[in-house]
Design a protein around this motif. Sequence first.
Motif, PDB file in Angstrom:
ATOM      1  N   SER A 104       0.825  -1.206   0.000  1.00 53.13           N
ATOM      2  CA  SER A 104       0.000   0.000   0.000  1.00 53.13           C
ATOM      3  C   SER A 104       0.859   1.256   0.000  1.00 53.13           C
ATOM      4  O   SER A 104       1.863   1.353   0.705  1.00 53.13           O
ATOM      5  N   ARG A 105       0.434   2.236  -0.770  1.00 55.79           N
ATOM      6  CA  ARG A 105       1.102   3.530  -0.800  1.00 55.79           C
ATOM      7  C   ARG A 105       0.309   4.583  -0.034  1.00 55.79           C
ATOM      8  O   ARG A 105       0.552   5.777  -0.175  1.00 55.79           O
ATOM      9  N   ALA A 106      -0.651   4.144   0.763  1.00 59.14           N
ATOM     10  CA  ALA A 106      -1.581   5.079   1.384  1.00 59.14           C
ATOM     11  C   ALA A 106      -1.035   5.721   2.662  1.00 59.14           C
ATOM     12  O   ALA A 106      -1.677   6.588   3.235  1.00 59.14           O
ATOM     13  N   GLY A 107       0.134   5.291   3.122  1.00 62.29           N
ATOM     14  CA  GLY A 107       0.706   5.879   4.336  1.00 62.29           C
ATOM     15  C   GLY A 107      -0.108   5.581   5.579  1.00 62.29           C
ATOM     16  O   GLY A 107      -0.249   6.427   6.474  1.00 62.29           O
ATOM     17  N   ILE A 108      -0.651   4.377   5.661  1.00 62.44           N
ATOM     18  CA  ILE A 108      -1.504   3.994   6.788  1.00 62.44           C
ATOM     19  C   ILE A 108      -0.643   3.602   7.978  1.00 62.44           C
ATOM     20  O   ILE A 108       0.335   2.869   7.838  1.00 62.44           O
ATOM     21  N   ASP A 109      -1.012   4.063   9.176  1.00 62.32           N
ATOM     22  CA  ASP A 109      -0.323   3.688  10.401  1.00 62.32           C
ATOM     23  C   ASP A 109      -0.658   2.239  10.721  1.00 62.32           C
ATOM     24  O   ASP A 109      -1.815   1.893  10.964  1.00 62.32           O
TER      25      ASP A 109
END
Length: 234
Positions: A104-109
């Motif tokens: 994922s490139r969404a920068g999710i913690d």
Amino acid sequence: MLETKELQAWYGASHILHGISIAVERGAIVALVGRNGAGKTTTIRSIMGLMPKTSGEIRFDGVDLTALRAHDRFNLGLAYVPEERRIVPGLTVRENLQLGLVASRAGIDERVAIDEIAESFPRLKERLGQEAVTMSGGEQQMLAIARAMIAKPKMILLDEPSEGIMPVLVEEMGVLFRRLRDQGVTLLLVEQNVEWALRLADRAVIIDQGEVVHESSADVLLADKAMQERYCAV
């Protein structure tokens, strides 16, 4: 949200899909039904970019997917739960969930994401440290769905999610899918449990021998036992 036009697909010399054109509305559950071998799985594998040879047009959320690889489609918000689940042996439930964030490139913690997904799956919350393949088949299916959900996709393609699962977990899954729809996630559901799928879905599409032969609201097809017998009976 999703539209295919004249989608064709091949396995080697075998021509499987013969011009599949379907549309899936944003925030809907659409059931893709038909007999075994009709082309349902090939359709969603083609949408996800996992077939060796396809032609036609696939658009997702306004983007032409035709030339994009599977991981690029994933990063646009399209997730896939395969029939075989693909739970990784030797990894815990938590580690399998972490795999859902790797690409994922969404920068999710990660910590927050796992805590949130565990709240949606109480059975998994109790087993985060357990080796995933030691769970029941139904619990592994829940894990496969959770792993797809953790990156917050816009749409999920699900292949036979109820197969081999005890009825109580199938009903839990139905509640989960309705909750996802209410949260704005779009679902395209391939399913042999036709009655369950039609009670769950907003719309239904029947595929037979690689072609779309029927489209209607799910309620209309649920009431049409002759149509189900003709195209969906095992």
